[in-house]
Design a protein around this motif. Structure first.
Motif, PDB file in Angstrom:
ATOM      1  N   GLU A  39     -27.855 -79.082 -17.716  1.00 52.73           N
ATOM      2  CA  GLU A  39     -27.181 -80.119 -18.486  1.00 52.73           C
ATOM      3  C   GLU A  39     -26.979 -79.677 -19.936  1.00 52.73           C
ATOM      4  O   GLU A  39     -25.870 -79.783 -20.476  1.00 52.73           O
ATOM      5  CB  GLU A  39     -27.982 -81.419 -18.454  1.00 52.73           C
ATOM      6  CG  GLU A  39     -27.319 -82.526 -19.271  1.00 52.73           C
ATOM      7  CD  GLU A  39     -27.922 -83.881 -19.022  1.00 52.73           C
ATOM      8  OE1 GLU A  39     -27.167 -84.792 -18.646  1.00 52.73           O
ATOM      9  OE2 GLU A  39     -29.134 -84.040 -19.225  1.00 52.73           O
ATOM     10  N   SER A  40     -28.018 -79.158 -20.583  1.00 51.01           N
ATOM     11  CA  SER A  40     -27.889 -78.717 -21.974  1.00 51.01           C
ATOM     12  C   SER A  40     -26.912 -77.552 -22.095  1.00 51.01           C
ATOM     13  O   SER A  40     -26.062 -77.515 -22.997  1.00 51.01           O
ATOM     14  CB  SER A  40     -29.253 -78.315 -22.532  1.00 51.01           C
ATOM     15  OG  SER A  40     -30.142 -79.398 -22.538  1.00 51.01           O
ATOM     16  N   PHE A  41     -27.023 -76.601 -21.184  1.00 53.32           N
ATOM     17  CA  PHE A  41     -26.158 -75.432 -21.187  1.00 53.32           C
ATOM     18  C   PHE A  41     -24.709 -75.841 -20.915  1.00 53.32           C
ATOM     19  O   PHE A  41     -23.774 -75.377 -21.585  1.00 53.32           O
ATOM     20  CB  PHE A  41     -26.645 -74.444 -20.122  1.00 53.32           C
ATOM     21  CG  PHE A  41     -26.038 -73.071 -20.215  1.00 53.32           C
ATOM     22  CD1 PHE A  41     -26.277 -72.258 -21.310  1.00 53.32           C
ATOM     23  CD2 PHE A  41     -25.234 -72.583 -19.197  1.00 53.32           C
ATOM     24  CE1 PHE A  41     -25.731 -70.986 -21.395  1.00 53.32           C
ATOM     25  CE2 PHE A  41     -24.688 -71.324 -19.260  1.00 53.32           C
ATOM     26  CZ  PHE A  41     -24.930 -70.517 -20.362  1.00 53.32           C
ATOM     27  N   PHE A  87     -11.619 -74.419 -13.175  1.00 59.31           N
ATOM     28  CA  PHE A  87     -12.860 -74.408 -13.951  1.00 59.31           C
ATOM     29  C   PHE A  87     -13.122 -73.003 -14.481  1.00 59.31           C
ATOM     30  O   PHE A  87     -12.833 -72.004 -13.820  1.00 59.31           O
ATOM     31  CB  PHE A  87     -14.034 -74.898 -13.094  1.00 59.31           C
ATOM     32  CG  PHE A  87     -14.018 -76.384 -12.875  1.00 59.31           C
ATOM     33  CD1 PHE A  87     -14.595 -77.237 -13.804  1.00 59.31           C
ATOM     34  CD2 PHE A  87     -13.400 -76.929 -11.768  1.00 59.31           C
ATOM     35  CE1 PHE A  87     -14.565 -78.614 -13.631  1.00 59.31           C
ATOM     36  CE2 PHE A  87     -13.359 -78.303 -11.579  1.00 59.31           C
ATOM     37  CZ  PHE A  87     -13.940 -79.152 -12.511  1.00 59.31           C
ATOM     38  N   ASP A  88     -13.659 -72.960 -15.693  1.00 63.23           N
ATOM     39  CA  ASP A  88     -13.905 -71.673 -16.362  1.00 63.23           C
ATOM     40  C   ASP A  88     -15.255 -71.079 -15.981  1.00 63.23           C
ATOM     41  O   ASP A  88     -15.403 -69.862 -15.919  1.00 63.23           O
ATOM     42  CB  ASP A  88     -13.850 -71.854 -17.888  1.00 63.23           C
ATOM     43  CG  ASP A  88     -12.534 -72.428 -18.349  1.00 63.23           C
ATOM     44  OD1 ASP A  88     -11.498 -71.801 -18.065  1.00 63.23           O
ATOM     45  OD2 ASP A  88     -12.531 -73.509 -18.973  1.00 63.23           O
ATOM     46  N   VAL A  89     -16.251 -71.943 -15.765  1.00 57.68           N
ATOM     47  CA  VAL A  89     -17.601 -71.502 -15.435  1.00 57.68           C
ATOM     48  C   VAL A  89     -18.085 -72.312 -14.237  1.00 57.68           C
ATOM     49  O   VAL A  89     -17.949 -73.535 -14.207  1.00 57.68           O
ATOM     50  CB  VAL A  89     -18.577 -71.687 -16.620  1.00 57.68           C
ATOM     51  CG1 VAL A  89     -19.991 -71.251 -16.232  1.00 57.68           C
ATOM     52  CG2 VAL A  89     -18.095 -70.920 -17.843  1.00 57.68           C
ATOM     53  N   LEU A 115     -21.247 -75.640 -23.309  1.00 54.02           N
ATOM     54  CA  LEU A 115     -20.016 -74.960 -22.907  1.00 54.02           C
ATOM     55  C   LEU A 115     -18.813 -75.904 -22.966  1.00 54.02           C
ATOM     56  O   LEU A 115     -17.725 -75.505 -23.406  1.00 54.02           O
ATOM     57  CB  LEU A 115     -20.165 -74.393 -21.497  1.00 54.02           C
ATOM     58  CG  LEU A 115     -21.189 -73.264 -21.324  1.00 54.02           C
ATOM     59  CD1 LEU A 115     -21.246 -72.822 -19.875  1.00 54.02           C
ATOM     60  CD2 LEU A 115     -20.856 -72.082 -22.223  1.00 54.02           C
ATOM     61  N   THR A 116     -18.994 -77.150 -22.534  1.00 51.89           N
ATOM     62  CA  THR A 116     -17.867 -78.089 -22.602  1.00 51.89           C
ATOM     63  C   THR A 116     -17.506 -78.413 -24.047  1.00 51.89           C
ATOM     64  O   THR A 116     -16.340 -78.670 -24.354  1.00 51.89           O
ATOM     65  CB  THR A 116     -18.187 -79.387 -21.844  1.00 51.89           C
ATOM     66  OG1 THR A 116     -19.377 -79.986 -22.385  1.00 51.89           O
ATOM     67  CG2 THR A 116     -18.373 -79.127 -20.363  1.00 51.89           C
ATOM     68  N   ALA A 117     -18.491 -78.382 -24.946  1.00 49.02           N
ATOM     69  CA  ALA A 117     -18.203 -78.587 -26.377  1.00 49.02           C
ATOM     70  C   ALA A 117     -17.346 -77.463 -26.937  1.00 49.02           C
ATOM     71  O   ALA A 117     -16.639 -77.651 -27.932  1.00 49.02           O
ATOM     72  CB  ALA A 117     -19.511 -78.695 -27.165  1.00 49.02           C
ATOM     73  N   GLN A 118     -17.382 -76.295 -26.286  1.00 50.09           N
ATOM     74  CA  GLN A 118     -16.551 -75.162 -26.684  1.00 50.09           C
ATOM     75  C   GLN A 118     -15.171 -75.204 -26.034  1.00 50.09           C
ATOM     76  O   GLN A 118     -14.369 -74.285 -26.203  1.00 50.09           O
ATOM     77  CB  GLN A 118     -17.241 -73.848 -26.329  1.00 50.09           C
ATOM     78  CG  GLN A 118     -18.568 -73.612 -27.043  1.00 50.09           C
ATOM     79  CD  GLN A 118     -19.255 -72.329 -26.590  1.00 50.09           C
ATOM     80  OE1 GLN A 118     -18.680 -71.511 -25.866  1.00 50.09           O
ATOM     81  NE2 GLN A 118     -20.503 -72.145 -27.004  1.00 50.09           N
ATOM     82  N   LEU A 130     -29.934 -71.538 -26.466  1.00 54.10           N
ATOM     83  CA  LEU A 130     -28.843 -71.611 -25.491  1.00 54.10           C
ATOM     84  C   LEU A 130     -27.657 -70.760 -25.931  1.00 54.10           C
ATOM     85  O   LEU A 130     -27.035 -70.068 -25.109  1.00 54.10           O
ATOM     86  CB  LEU A 130     -28.411 -73.065 -25.283  1.00 54.10           C
ATOM     87  CG  LEU A 130     -29.474 -74.028 -24.758  1.00 54.10           C
ATOM     88  CD1 LEU A 130     -28.895 -75.422 -24.598  1.00 54.10           C
ATOM     89  CD2 LEU A 130     -30.030 -73.537 -23.426  1.00 54.10           C
ATOM     90  N   GLY A 131     -27.344 -70.811 -27.219  1.00 51.74           N
ATOM     91  CA  GLY A 131     -26.233 -70.010 -27.735  1.00 51.74           C
ATOM     92  C   GLY A 131     -26.501 -68.527 -27.583  1.00 51.74           C
ATOM     93  O   GLY A 131     -25.605 -67.748 -27.209  1.00 51.74           O
ATOM     94  N   GLU A 132     -27.735 -68.119 -27.855  1.00 55.85           N
ATOM     95  CA  GLU A 132     -28.096 -66.695 -27.707  1.00 55.85           C
ATOM     96  C   GLU A 132     -28.021 -66.264 -26.241  1.00 55.85           C
ATOM     97  O   GLU A 132     -27.583 -65.146 -25.939  1.00 55.85           O
ATOM     98  CB  GLU A 132     -29.501 -66.447 -28.252  1.00 55.85           C
ATOM     99  CG  GLU A 132     -29.621 -66.575 -29.769  1.00 55.85           C
ATOM    100  CD  GLU A 132     -29.747 -68.006 -30.237  1.00 55.85           C
ATOM    101  OE1 GLU A 132     -29.642 -68.927 -29.380  1.00 55.85           O
ATOM    102  OE2 GLU A 132     -29.950 -68.226 -31.449  1.00 55.85           O
TER     103      GLU A 132
END
Length: 324
Positions: free
Chosen positions: A67-69, A142-144, A73-76, A243-245
């Motif tokens: 969920e966090s990950f 879908f991208d991912v 990604l959707t925020a991007q 998560l970003g890393e």
């Protein structure tokens, strides 16, 4: 059911059509299998998503991490599909399928799609038709695509045969650190993430990460890995740290494999693997036919009576099956 219309609506990214298409490919009915084959053939072949397999022991926080990950990604601006496989009861055959409940924020995100599926009797941590569901998600734009296994912790290596990257999620302070998972699944992992690196467990997570980083250096070097991979990292899905890393490490590995030809080579090898698996499943399905069951029962009785040797009876049955 109009298969061509369904294919067009899936390609257009309609969520309801995608859900219906996944239900179709997961069905074991003969007429549905034929329709599913037609549907998959009608989908565009040029759409590719980043397929990420995710495994880990129960309670490690896979759903929280996804969920966090996924929200990151959707925020991007990326569209994220989650195919979550739940274990099925060996007694009743039922599954809880509660992943949407665990991922309530992501399930409401318009750029995300979550589909829980039962594992049924299929071993390896994924459902039998998960790969076809991945194809549908790719066709829907879908991208991912995140593929979450049932979470046994040691045997879900089949997901590596349908994903571009394989993440292994571990918890800190799990006793004997190198007993948390077995060598087989560690050899499949591209990135090991030690989750719950927050609060009182942060120090333990750092130590666990160092232990696994050392263990990875002892494994034989794989040709599909650049220097520094596979690697171990710490994350906190709850506090959204690291998560970003982790995503940056996945992107770096993906770009390197694309540039060096491993991406296409791996996809081709996976296609061959699933072709062989489908042939095996179709041959096993022939054993359930009434005539095959009758022949098995008849030869089984003869073997039980001692009239026929088991090996000779087995060869006789295979010969009959070949002539059918």
């Amino acid at each position: 059911m109009d298969i061509q219309d369904l294919a067009q609506r899936v390609t257009a990214g309609e969520r309801r059509a995608l859900a219906r298409a996944i239900t179709l490919v997961e069905s074991a009915r003969d007429d549905h299998r034929a329709a599913a084959t037609t549907l998959l053939a009608a989908l565009p072949q040029d759409r590719q998503a980043l397929r990420i397999g995710l495994s880990g022991t129960p309670g490690v926080g896979k759903s929280t991490f996804i969920e966090s990950f996924g929200m990151m990604l959707t925020a991007q601006g990326k569209r994220v599909a989650v195919l979550a496989v739940d274990p099925s009861s060996s007694r009743s055959g039922g599954s809880i399928l509660g992943d949407k409940t665990r991922m309530d924020q992501l399930s409401r995100d318009p750029n995300a799609f979550i589909r829980p599926s039962p594992s049924q009797t299929h071993l390896g941590g994924v459902a039998r038709r998960t790969r076809e569901a991945v194809r549908l998600c790719e066709a829907a734009g879908f991208d991912v695509v995140l593929i979450e296994t049932v979470g046994v912790g040691q045997s879900e290596t089949v997901v590596a045969e349908m994903s571009d990257l394989f993440l292994l999620l571990l918890a800190p302070a799990g006793g004997d650190e190198l007993q948390g998972v077995k060598r087989g699944i560690m050899e499949m992992a591209d990135v090991i993430l030690v989750n719950k690196a927050d609060g009182d467990l942060k120090a333990a997570a750092t130590r666990t990460c160092a232990d696994y980083a050392g263990a990875l250096r002892l494994l034989r070097k794989r040709p599909q890995d650049p220097d520094g991979y596979p690697k171990a990292m710490t994350v906190s899905a709850l506090q959204e740290n690291g998560l970003g890393e982790a995503w940056e490490a996945l992107e770096t590995l993906t770009d390197w494999r694309r540039a060096n030809g491993f991406w296409d080579r791996t996809r081709a090898a996976q296609a061959r693997y699933w072709f062989n698996e489908d042939v095996k499943q179709r041959l096993l399905a022939r054993l359930q036919a009434p005539d095959a069951q009758a022949a098995l029962a008849d030869l089984g009785d003869k073997v039980a009576e001692g009239a026929v040797d088991p090996a000779a009876a087995a060869q006789d049955f295979v010969d009959q099956l070949g002539r059918a």
